[in-house]
Design an enzyme around this catalytic site. Structure first.
Site, short mmCIF file in Angstrom:
data_model
loop_
_atom_site.label_atom_id
_atom_site.label_comp_id
_atom_site.label_asym_id
_atom_site.label_seq_id
_atom_site.Cartn_x
_atom_site.Cartn_y
_atom_site.Cartn_z
N HIS A 188 0.58 -1.37 0.38
CA HIS A 188 0.31 -0.16 -0.04
C HIS A 188 0.49 0.89 0.27
CE1 HIS A 188 -4.32 -2.19 1.15
NE2 HIS A 188 -4.20 -1.94 0.52
N GLU A 429 -4.20 -16.64 -21.27
CA GLU A 429 -3.21 -16.25 -20.50
C GLU A 429 -3.05 -17.43 -20.90
OE1 GLU A 429 -4.71 -13.67 -16.55
OE2 GLU A 429 -6.43 -14.64 -17.46
N ASP A 453 0.67 -13.54 -17.11
CA ASP A 453 1.01 -15.11 -17.19
C ASP A 453 1.12 -16.05 -18.22
OD1 ASP A 453 -0.69 -15.30 -14.02
OD2 ASP A 453 -1.92 -14.58 -14.79
N CYS A 500 -2.66 -7.12 -23.20
CA CYS A 500 -3.30 -5.87 -21.20
C CYS A 500 -2.07 -6.23 -20.56
CB CYS A 500 -3.97 -6.32 -20.99
SG CYS A 500 -5.20 -7.89 -20.09
#
Length: 589
Positions: A188, A429, A453, A500
């Site tokens: 984070h 993928e 992936d 992507c």
């Protein structure tokens, strides 16, 4: 001078003076109390929890809207979570533990359920931060430096930086950069640094031990390089890189509103990958023509309760409305593996190949139903597309599509207004999907290749495993041939094909992808301008010649060396040297 190499977490170059932030784990006194002391200890605990929640809420209110605020909302909920705190109170009552010890034990029991690897390890860090805050309040120490502000232009250096403290220190606009000994690109604190456009390097090892307050320090958030007390020539090198980056960015942004069209007329859509609705302004600022991937699983992580249908709807509606008439591709849940809500743990021996993505949601139809209902409710607000992750077989695609249409009919019966039609596509993928693309293309409206992936599964390497990360090579001949197969399958059925994964946003690969025939490239917003510059400066014919020459080699080293050298000649300011390309290609998507 000391040189460290860490993990590039937020792009940019920064030079400044060290402002150390010493915030390691809270000191936990451990002792047993008498039965007569229980009531007083519970009262002390309740006061510390209330103080912690109030502190977090005060920090959150000072930040306004944005993802950093939502992270602190989650921390506030953890600090007053009934199940965790009742566990601590029970330890005080039943085992006669002092409050500090009880808090550490209660939070640790929850944390241990999450496992030690991947994304969940970072969510354990959130629990540790919250328990530290409560313990700091119990022992009377200031939990974070809310009143201590760094000088203008400082670079924060810390062993680790808790999220709440990062939000306070980074959001003031005074800090030039951040270096931590510990951390990862998806923590984070790293997300906050990127959102606030503060250059950052995490996981730099001994930075906090090697430098002291006021030392000169330089960091490169693109490469992970950190220099402590650099020599004058090294300072000049960083200053030059900093100036060039600013000049280059300004020049690239002048083309923000221009289409990515090659000199001979081939147009490629440049879209953006996002994780939060708050990233949409950055998409538009960088010239993004659409959202090619909205990762909805981030609605589920770092929280104990599942998001409601209305929460899904608000997130989707926000993105669609902000994007206007630009397409928005929302990916259904890619949960599973190392990405599960708090309280859920995978016991699979190989979770990357287990119950994840579409397999997970088809096994948990209520999760899928909640999400898809929200998508249909938002479908009239913009150009929505639904994308299904990790489809490997036609049967999975048919089952998911059937559920999507059944949910639409259910909403219509309820009197809810929905779009007449929403395109449904899939992520390619797996090698199986790429090789069967011609059959899958008959059953859906578009493809998007998830290279992160696809490369991992094609080359049989875990991209998060440091021992084999060097084998993660996007220009492997086998990977290029799989992309070719996927494009040919899409062309046969006349559907659009995008990419992507991280590969799409690397300017070094732009001409190769152009030649392979991709219609859309979707990437991090900041990567759009340099990729656009490459495409607008090239010809499709030249790109095809480059690809043909590259695929004449057999070794991935030969292919990569050839492509990068050729791209360096054409675009020296946009393509890094082969030795500087680092491990960013193995980033998580």
């Amino acid at each position: 001078m000391a040189k460290l190499i860490g993990i590039p977490a937020s792009p940019g170059v920064a030079i400044g003076r060290v402002f150390p932030v010493d915030r390691r784990r809270a000191r936990v006194p451990r002792f047993h109390i008498s039965p007569e002391q229980v009531a007083g200890e519970l009262e002390r605990l309740d006061h510390a929890v209330r103080d912690s929640v109030e502190q977090l809420r005060a920090i959150r209110e000072s930040l306004g809207e944005g993802e950093e605020g939502k992270i602190l909302d989650a921390h506030s909920l953890m600090a007053d979570d009934p199940s965790i705190m009742e566990g601590a109170r029970s330890l005080v009552r039943e085992e006669l533990l002092n409050a500090e010890w009880a808090v550490r034990r209660a939070f640790r029991e929850v944390s241990e359920k999450l496992g030690n690897d991947g994304y969940l390890a970072e969510r354990r860090a959130d629990l540790d931060e919250v328990s530290d805050r409560i313990i700091h309040n119990l022992i009377g120490e200031a939990p974070i430096t809310e009143t201590e502000q760094p000088p203008e232009g400082a670079i924060l250096v810390a062993y680790d930086l808790p999220t709440a403290e990062a939000a306070v220190l980074l959001s003031g606009g005074r800090v030039k950069g951040l270096v931590t000994d510990f951390g990862s690109k998806t923590s984070h604190t790293a997300i906050l640094a990127r959102a606030l456009e503060v250059p950052a390097v995490v996981g730099a090892g001994q930075a906090s031990e090697l430098c002291k307050a006021g030392d000169l320090i330089a960091l490169d958030g693109n490469s992970g390089e950190v220099l402590i007390s650099p020599e004058p020539e090294e300072i000049l090198r960083f200053e030059t890189a900093q100036a060039e980056a600013k000049f280059r960015e300004a020049a690239l942004m002048e083309e923000r509103d221009l289409p990515a069209v090659t000199l001979d007329g081939r147009r490629v859509g440049l879209w953006a990958n996002i994780e939060f609705p708050e990233e949409v302004p950055s998409v538009l600022a960088h010239g993004g023509e659409g959202v090619g991937l909205y990762r909805t699983e981030f609605l589920y992580l770092n929280r104990e309760e599942l998001p409601t249908e209305d929460e899904h709807f608000r997130a989707y509606a926000s993105i669609l409305q902000q994007m206007g008439d630009r397409p928005v591709v929302i990916r259904t849940l890619d949960l599973g593996g190392d990405k599960l809500p708090i309280g859920h743990r995978s016991h699979e021996p190989n979770p990357a190949m287990g119950l994840r993505a579409i397999r997970f949601t088809l096994r948990h139809p209520q999760l899928f139903r909640t999400q898809v209902r929200a998508m249909w409710r938002a479908s009239t607000l913009g150009r929505l597309r639904i994308m299904l992750p990790m489809i490997a077989a036609v049967g999975e695609l048919r089952e998911a599509k059937s559920q999507i249409q059944a949910i639409r009919q259910e909403l219509i019966r309820e009197g809810v207004r929905v779009a007449e039609r929403v395109p449904v596509g899939i992520m390619l993928e797996t090698p199986a999907a790429a090789m069967a693309a011609d059959r899958l293309a008959r059953e859906c409206d578009f493809f998007s290749i998830g290279t992160n992936d696809l490369i991992q599964y094609s080359l049989a390497i875990d991209r998060g495993n440091r021992d084999v990360a060097y084998l993660y090579r996007p220009l492997h001949l086998g990977v290029l041939r799989m992309v070719q197969s996927a494009v040919e399958g899409a062309r046969t059925a006349g559907i659009e094909i995008a990419m992507c994964g991280e590969m799409a946003g690397d300017p070094a690969y732009s001409l190769v992808l152009l030649a392979l025939g991709l219609d859309v490239l979707s990437m991090n917003p900041a990567d759009i301008p340099p990729v656009k510059r490459v495409l607008r400066s090239a010809e499709l014919r030249d790109a095809r010649e480059l690809l043909e020459a590259a695929m004449s080699f057999s070794s991935v080293d030969e292919i990569e060396r050839f492509v990068v050298e050729q791209m360096r000649k054409r675009f020296p300011q946009l393509v890094s040297e082969p030795r500087d390309r680092g491990d960013s290609r193995a980033a998580t998507a």
